[in-house]
Design a protein around this motif. Structure first.
Motif, short mmCIF file in Angstrom:
data_model
loop_
_atom_site.label_atom_id
_atom_site.label_comp_id
_atom_site.label_asym_id
_atom_site.label_seq_id
_atom_site.Cartn_x
_atom_site.Cartn_y
_atom_site.Cartn_z
N GLU A 106 0.83 -1.21 0.00
CA GLU A 106 0.00 0.00 0.00
C GLU A 106 0.86 1.26 0.00
O GLU A 106 0.54 2.26 -0.65
CB GLU A 106 -0.91 0.02 1.23
CG GLU A 106 -1.94 -1.10 1.27
CD GLU A 106 -1.34 -2.43 1.71
OE1 GLU A 106 -0.17 -2.44 2.18
OE2 GLU A 106 -2.03 -3.46 1.59
N GLY A 107 1.99 1.20 0.73
CA GLY A 107 2.87 2.36 0.82
C GLY A 107 3.50 2.70 -0.52
O GLY A 107 3.55 3.88 -0.91
N ILE A 108 3.96 1.69 -1.23
CA ILE A 108 4.62 1.97 -2.51
C ILE A 108 3.61 2.40 -3.56
O ILE A 108 3.91 3.22 -4.44
CB ILE A 108 5.45 0.75 -2.98
CG1 ILE A 108 6.56 1.23 -3.93
CG2 ILE A 108 4.60 -0.33 -3.63
CD1 ILE A 108 7.64 0.20 -4.17
N GLU A 109 2.38 1.88 -3.47
CA GLU A 109 1.34 2.32 -4.40
C GLU A 109 1.00 3.79 -4.16
O GLU A 109 0.81 4.56 -5.12
CB GLU A 109 0.09 1.45 -4.23
CG GLU A 109 0.25 0.06 -4.81
CD GLU A 109 -0.95 -0.82 -4.53
OE1 GLU A 109 -1.87 -0.36 -3.80
OE2 GLU A 109 -0.98 -1.97 -5.03
N ALA A 110 0.94 4.20 -2.90
CA ALA A 110 0.67 5.61 -2.58
C ALA A 110 1.82 6.50 -3.07
O ALA A 110 1.59 7.60 -3.58
CB ALA A 110 0.48 5.78 -1.08
N ALA A 111 3.04 6.02 -2.93
CA ALA A 111 4.20 6.80 -3.38
C ALA A 111 4.21 6.93 -4.90
O ALA A 111 4.53 7.99 -5.44
CB ALA A 111 5.48 6.14 -2.89
N LEU B 255 10.47 3.90 -8.04
CA LEU B 255 9.41 3.23 -7.29
C LEU B 255 8.79 2.08 -8.08
O LEU B 255 8.48 1.02 -7.52
CB LEU B 255 8.34 4.24 -6.90
CG LEU B 255 8.73 5.27 -5.85
CD1 LEU B 255 7.65 6.35 -5.72
CD2 LEU B 255 8.96 4.61 -4.50
N MET B 256 8.64 2.27 -9.36
CA MET B 256 8.05 1.20 -10.18
C MET B 256 8.99 0.01 -10.27
O MET B 256 8.55 -1.15 -10.27
CB MET B 256 7.68 1.74 -11.56
CG MET B 256 6.55 2.75 -11.52
SD MET B 256 5.96 3.29 -13.14
CE MET B 256 5.09 1.81 -13.68
#
Length: 319
Positions: free
Chosen positions: A281-286, A302-303
């Motif tokens: 969830e954190g990386i999706e928000a970032a 990030l991707m």
């Protein structure tokens, strides 16, 4: 051209009385005519000096300031001052009324600071160079201002650095009628953070132990500044303190990108990747934040992290 008004004091060293130039930043020389600069005079950078003293004049060969006609470097003109390495004393009210003062650089030679040196200032950052051990006048400097202050500490002998944040605080006098006394109440963690010294040295363990309190009392922007400063330069940090900072990252990771300073952003994201801090969830928000801001460097990183840590499952079909 930088012009300095100075005088020789009893021990044969130099006291700087005034500076003249056309910029808003100055790096003062360690020596003048072969004699060490050890003191910054009273009201040296203040526009409120009542009387100018008789002085010798020194013109630096290096073009520290640009422009032709030098003006008195004082008051609102002062933004950055880097003191000579061997400066041991700052005189009283040296920066009185320097409303635009942002940065002060000094070394561990500094031992004495005069009354009210930052009166009327909102100093934002100090740069401390430690050449001999860990003892310095940093405590006196940070305790002389109640506003948010960043401190870059450079240990020259070992080539390591620390970055500390001292939050803002304010003091309130409250009357205790039954006891007939006035009590001083401090609001904000800034006062407590400014007590994290022991015999003139920074007590990193005590500093880190305050983080759970700051996480509750301070605004998220300040909390993330404290956290990134310590985790990117974790000098003196215990394993337990690291785990406390890590726990905060994992709990509030979805809001992280809003508060990271641009100059720290990529370094901190790399740290999160290397230590496996990212949640799905954190990386999706970032990623969503980076996409909205059109920050291609952050988005690309990030991707890549998302593909490595949370690969999409291939679909299978049963016949």
């Amino acid at each position: 051209m930088l012009e300095i008004h100075y005088r020789e004091i009893k021990d044969g060293t130099i006291e700087i009385l005034r500076c003249f130039g056309n910029g808003d930043s100055v790096v003062l020389p360690d020596e003048i005519h072969g004699k060490t600069v050890t003191k910054i005079g009273d009201y040296a950078f203040s526009a409120h000096k009542k009387k100018e003293e008789e002085a010798d004049v020194y013109q630096a060969e290096k073009e520290i300031f640009s422009g032709e006609e030098a003006e008195m470097f004082c008051g609102h003109k002062v933004r950055e001052v880097f003191l000579p390495r061997w400066t041991t004393e700052i005189g009283k009210y040296a920066f009185y009324g320097c409303v635009n003062l942002e940065t002060l650089g000094f070394s561990d030679a500094l031992a004495r600071t005069g009354t009210g040196i930052f009166t009327g200032c909102k100093l934002k950052k100090v740069v401390l160079s430690l050449y001999h051990g860990s003892h310095s006048a940093l405590r006196d400097i940070v305790q002389d201002t109640r506003f948010l202050l960043e401190a870059d500490i450079r240990y020259m002998e070992i080539g390591q650095e620390a970055h500390l944040i001292f939050p803002e605080y304010y003091e309130e006098a409250v009357e205790n009628t039954p006891a007939r006394i006035i009590e001083n109440h401090f609001h904000g963690t800034g006062y407590t953070y400014r007590q994290c010294f022991f015999r003139g040295e920074i007590d990193y363990r005590k500093y880190d132990d305050l983080f759970p309190v700051a996480a509750v009392q301070e605004e998220p922007e300040i909390v993330w500044k404290i956290l990134t400063g310590r985790m990117l330069k974790p000098l003196g940090m215990s394993e337990y303190s690291w785990m406390q900072y890590e726990g905060y990252i994992k709990k509030y990771q979805r809001e992280m990108m809003k508060y990271l300073k641009p100059e720290d952003r990529m370094a901190f994201l790399h740290l999160c990747g290397e230590n496996n801090f990212f949640s799905r969830e954190g990386i999706e928000a970032a990623i969503s934040w980076a996409s909205e801001k059109k920050d291609t460097e952050v988005l690309s990183f990030l991707m890549d992290e998302q593909r490595k840590r949370f690969p999409k499952k291939k679909k299978t079909f049963d016949l």
